[in-house]
Motif scaffolding. Structure first.
Motif, PDB file in Angstrom:
ATOM      1  N   ALA A 111      -4.833  -7.357   3.218  1.00  0.00           N
ATOM      2  CA  ALA A 111      -6.001  -7.677   2.396  1.00  0.00           C
ATOM      3  C   ALA A 111      -6.284  -6.581   1.376  1.00  0.00           C
ATOM      4  O   ALA A 111      -6.702  -6.860   0.243  1.00  0.00           O
ATOM      5  N   ASP A 112      -6.048  -5.337   1.755  1.00  0.00           N
ATOM      6  CA  ASP A 112      -6.278  -4.198   0.870  1.00  0.00           C
ATOM      7  C   ASP A 112      -5.352  -4.267  -0.343  1.00  0.00           C
ATOM      8  O   ASP A 112      -5.791  -4.110  -1.495  1.00  0.00           O
ATOM      9  N   ILE A 113      -4.074  -4.514  -0.096  1.00  0.00           N
ATOM     10  CA  ILE A 113      -3.118  -4.612  -1.203  1.00  0.00           C
ATOM     11  C   ILE A 113      -3.420  -5.836  -2.058  1.00  0.00           C
ATOM     12  O   ILE A 113      -3.428  -5.774  -3.289  1.00  0.00           O
ATOM     13  N   ARG A 114      -3.686  -6.937  -1.384  1.00  0.00           N
ATOM     14  CA  ARG A 114      -3.936  -8.186  -2.112  1.00  0.00           C
ATOM     15  C   ARG A 114      -5.173  -8.071  -3.003  1.00  0.00           C
ATOM     16  O   ARG A 114      -5.215  -8.650  -4.102  1.00  0.00           O
ATOM     17  N   ALA A 115      -6.173  -7.323  -2.561  1.00  0.00           N
ATOM     18  CA  ALA A 115      -7.378  -7.149  -3.377  1.00  0.00           C
ATOM     19  C   ALA A 115      -7.049  -6.535  -4.731  1.00  0.00           C
ATOM     20  O   ALA A 115      -7.615  -6.927  -5.759  1.00  0.00           O
ATOM     21  N   VAL A 116      -6.122  -5.572  -4.743  1.00  0.00           N
ATOM     22  CA  VAL A 116      -5.720  -4.940  -6.005  1.00  0.00           C
ATOM     23  C   VAL A 116      -4.865  -5.895  -6.836  1.00  0.00           C
ATOM     24  O   VAL A 116      -5.087  -6.056  -8.040  1.00  0.00           O
ATOM     25  N   VAL A 117      -3.908  -6.543  -6.207  1.00  0.00           N
ATOM     26  CA  VAL A 117      -3.040  -7.477  -6.935  1.00  0.00           C
ATOM     27  C   VAL A 117      -3.865  -8.578  -7.594  1.00  0.00           C
ATOM     28  O   VAL A 117      -3.667  -8.904  -8.776  1.00  0.00           O
ATOM     29  N   GLU A 118      -4.806  -9.123  -6.849  1.00  0.00           N
ATOM     30  CA  GLU A 118      -5.587 -10.235  -7.382  1.00  0.00           C
ATOM     31  C   GLU A 118      -6.621  -9.801  -8.420  1.00  0.00           C
ATOM     32  O   GLU A 118      -7.037 -10.611  -9.244  1.00  0.00           O
ATOM     33  N   SER A 119      -6.989  -8.521  -8.406  1.00  0.00           N
ATOM     34  CA  SER A 119      -7.943  -8.033  -9.405  1.00  0.00           C
ATOM     35  C   SER A 119      -7.268  -7.723 -10.737  1.00  0.00           C
ATOM     36  O   SER A 119      -7.942  -7.479 -11.738  1.00  0.00           O
ATOM     37  N   ALA A 120      -5.934  -7.717 -10.740  1.00  0.00           N
ATOM     38  CA  ALA A 120      -5.177  -7.341 -11.945  1.00  0.00           C
ATOM     39  C   ALA A 120      -4.034  -8.330 -12.172  1.00  0.00           C
ATOM     40  O   ALA A 120      -2.858  -7.965 -12.109  1.00  0.00           O
ATOM     41  N   PRO A 121      -4.336  -9.596 -12.440  1.00  0.00           N
ATOM     42  CA  PRO A 121      -3.279 -10.596 -12.599  1.00  0.00           C
ATOM     43  C   PRO A 121      -2.344 -10.256 -13.754  1.00  0.00           C
ATOM     44  O   PRO A 121      -2.780  -9.839 -14.826  1.00  0.00           O
ATOM     45  N   GLY A 122      -1.044 -10.394 -13.498  1.00  0.00           N
ATOM     46  CA  GLY A 122      -0.047 -10.118 -14.529  1.00  0.00           C
ATOM     47  C   GLY A 122       0.303  -8.654 -14.693  1.00  0.00           C
ATOM     48  O   GLY A 122       1.152  -8.303 -15.507  1.00  0.00           O
ATOM     49  N   ILE A 123      -0.328  -7.772 -13.909  1.00  0.00           N
ATOM     50  CA  ILE A 123      -0.111  -6.333 -14.009  1.00  0.00           C
ATOM     51  C   ILE A 123       0.895  -5.889 -12.948  1.00  0.00           C
ATOM     52  O   ILE A 123       0.882  -6.379 -11.816  1.00  0.00           O
ATOM     53  N   VAL A 124       1.762  -4.959 -13.304  1.00  0.00           N
ATOM     54  CA  VAL A 124       2.711  -4.387 -12.351  1.00  0.00           C
ATOM     55  C   VAL A 124       1.928  -3.571 -11.321  1.00  0.00           C
ATOM     56  O   VAL A 124       1.181  -2.661 -11.680  1.00  0.00           O
ATOM     57  N   VAL A 125       2.094  -3.903 -10.043  1.00  0.00           N
ATOM     58  CA  VAL A 125       1.433  -3.163  -8.963  1.00  0.00           C
ATOM     59  C   VAL A 125       2.494  -2.543  -8.065  1.00  0.00           C
ATOM     60  O   VAL A 125       3.360  -3.248  -7.539  1.00  0.00           O
ATOM     61  N   LYS A 126       2.425  -1.220  -7.913  1.00  0.00           N
ATOM     62  CA  LYS A 126       3.335  -0.478  -7.046  1.00  0.00           C
ATOM     63  C   LYS A 126       2.534   0.028  -5.853  1.00  0.00           C
ATOM     64  O   LYS A 126       1.496   0.664  -6.044  1.00  0.00           O
ATOM     65  N   VAL A 127       3.023  -0.239  -4.661  1.00  0.00           N
ATOM     66  CA  VAL A 127       2.300   0.147  -3.449  1.00  0.00           C
ATOM     67  C   VAL A 127       2.914   1.420  -2.881  1.00  0.00           C
ATOM     68  O   VAL A 127       4.098   1.454  -2.531  1.00  0.00           O
ATOM     69  N   ILE A 128       2.096   2.465  -2.804  1.00  0.00           N
ATOM     70  CA  ILE A 128       2.545   3.767  -2.298  1.00  0.00           C
ATOM     71  C   ILE A 128       2.322   3.816  -0.793  1.00  0.00           C
ATOM     72  O   ILE A 128       1.212   3.604  -0.308  1.00  0.00           O
ATOM     73  N   PHE A 129       3.392   4.153  -0.058  1.00  0.00           N
ATOM     74  CA  PHE A 129       3.323   4.199   1.402  1.00  0.00           C
ATOM     75  C   PHE A 129       2.919   5.577   1.941  1.00  0.00           C
ATOM     76  O   PHE A 129       2.288   5.679   2.972  1.00  0.00           O
ATOM     77  N   GLU A 130       3.335   6.642   1.297  1.00  0.00           N
ATOM     78  CA  GLU A 130       3.254   8.032   1.793  1.00  0.00           C
ATOM     79  C   GLU A 130       4.095   8.169   3.064  1.00  0.00           C
ATOM     80  O   GLU A 130       3.614   8.369   4.178  1.00  0.00           O
ATOM     81  N   ASN A 131       5.415   8.058   2.869  1.00  0.00           N
ATOM     82  CA  ASN A 131       6.368   7.994   3.977  1.00  0.00           C
ATOM     83  C   ASN A 131       6.378   9.223   4.872  1.00  0.00           C
ATOM     84  O   ASN A 131       6.801   9.142   6.026  1.00  0.00           O
ATOM     85  N   ALA A 132       5.924  10.360   4.376  1.00  0.00           N
ATOM     86  CA  ALA A 132       5.898  11.577   5.202  1.00  0.00           C
ATOM     87  C   ALA A 132       5.055  11.381   6.452  1.00  0.00           C
ATOM     88  O   ALA A 132       5.252  12.091   7.449  1.00  0.00           O
ATOM     89  N   TYR A 133       4.119  10.421   6.417  1.00  0.00           N
ATOM     90  CA  TYR A 133       3.226  10.206   7.549  1.00  0.00           C
ATOM     91  C   TYR A 133       3.641   9.028   8.434  1.00  0.00           C
ATOM     92  O   TYR A 133       2.956   8.728   9.413  1.00  0.00           O
ATOM     93  N   LEU A 134       4.740   8.337   8.084  1.00  0.00           N
ATOM     94  CA  LEU A 134       5.047   7.053   8.707  1.00  0.00           C
ATOM     95  C   LEU A 134       6.352   7.068   9.488  1.00  0.00           C
ATOM     96  O   LEU A 134       7.299   7.778   9.133  1.00  0.00           O
ATOM     97  N   THR A 135       6.397   6.244  10.513  1.00  0.00           N
ATOM     98  CA  THR A 135       7.654   5.975  11.212  1.00  0.00           C
ATOM     99  C   THR A 135       8.434   4.919  10.436  1.00  0.00           C
ATOM    100  O   THR A 135       7.886   4.247   9.542  1.00  0.00           O
ATOM    101  N   ASP A 136       9.695   4.745  10.783  1.00  0.00           N
ATOM    102  CA  ASP A 136      10.488   3.710  10.118  1.00  0.00           C
ATOM    103  C   ASP A 136       9.885   2.327  10.342  1.00  0.00           C
ATOM    104  O   ASP A 136       9.864   1.497   9.419  1.00  0.00           O
ATOM    105  N   ASP A 137       9.396   2.063  11.531  1.00  0.00           N
ATOM    106  CA  ASP A 137       8.765   0.766  11.793  1.00  0.00           C
ATOM    107  C   ASP A 137       7.553   0.556  10.890  1.00  0.00           C
ATOM    108  O   ASP A 137       7.342  -0.549  10.363  1.00  0.00           O
ATOM    109  N   GLU A 138       6.769   1.593  10.697  1.00  0.00           N
ATOM    110  CA  GLU A 138       5.597   1.481   9.819  1.00  0.00           C
ATOM    111  C   GLU A 138       6.016   1.262   8.375  1.00  0.00           C
ATOM    112  O   GLU A 138       5.377   0.485   7.644  1.00  0.00           O
ATOM    113  N   LYS A 139       7.086   1.910   7.937  1.00  0.00           N
ATOM    114  CA  LYS A 139       7.591   1.699   6.577  1.00  0.00           C
ATOM    115  C   LYS A 139       8.060   0.257   6.395  1.00  0.00           C
ATOM    116  O   LYS A 139       7.814  -0.363   5.346  1.00  0.00           O
TER     117      LYS A 139
END
Length: 223
Positions: A111-139
């Protein structure tokens, strides 16, 4: 070997350090135009001036949303995205809610990602994960959720955490999104060799501050 023009159009020239002055941002925009990179990625407060300075240059204007920790509410992220687009941004690099991803709250992350995508139709949206904090499963879950929400790119890092882009993470992310979604590497992309290695792993866009050094090195090798 790729041409300088090819590699330039893979680079988002990053102007996100908090200490940058207006003069620094203007100089960064001029450098981006001179090398004809894909975009500049500026702080939200600098979007309007960057858009004015780069009008007609072929360099896109990008900015960040929920940066750098991803902890703003979805409502605020959506408002930030909408305001940035109104100011002239054509690309948005948003940080997902890292804590909620780690907690397994996938519906909230979606829902968090979708809120940004839907607020900016037609705009390139890149989602930052911050992989240093994540396991492979989380990525992997972050890849799936980003694509489901309609993101254009998945991105490794903000560049402000303890670790940045690695070939292993790029390969993992590339393997867990469809061809519709692209992969951006950021954090530690300071040399041409690193960029080329990450490109070989599957990244097609790169956040960089060492843009001139990277492209000048490629020009020297090709010469």
């Amino acid at each position: 070997m790729r041409t300088v023009a090819d590699v330039a159009k893979m680079i988002d020239h990053s102007l996100l350090r908090p200490e940058l002055t207006d003069d620094d941002v203007r100089a960064g925009c001029d450098l981006a135009a001179r090398y004809d990179v894909a975009s500049v990625c500026v702080k939200p407060c600098d979007v309007q001036s960057a858009a004015e300075r780069l009008t007609g240059s072929g360099v896109a204007i990008g900015t960040v949303v929920g940066f750098p920790h991803g902890s703003s509410s979805s409502r605020i992220k959506a408002a930030e995205a909408h305001a940035a687009v109104n100011d002239g941004a054509g690309e948005l690099d948003m940080v997902l809610n890292i804590g909620r991803l780690r907690a397994g709250e996938d519906e909230a992350v979606l829902a968090d990602i979708r809120a940004v995508v839907e607020s900016a139709p037609g705009i390139v949206v890149k989602v930052i994960f911050e992989n240093a904090y994540l396991t492979d499963d989380e990525k992997i879950r972050a890849c799936r959720l980003s694509e489901q929400a309609g993101a254009t790119y998945v991105k490794t890092s903000t560049g402000f955490a303890s670790g940045g882009a690695t070939p292993a993470d790029i390969r993992l992310m590339r393997a867990h999104v469809s061809d519709r979604v692209k992969v951006k590497a950021a954090g530690g992309v300071r040399t041409l060799d690193v960029l080329l290695k990450l490109n070989e792993a599957g990244a097609t866009r790169f956040g960089a501050t060492a843009t001139a050094a990277i492209l000048d090195e490629l020009a020297a090798r090709l010469a």
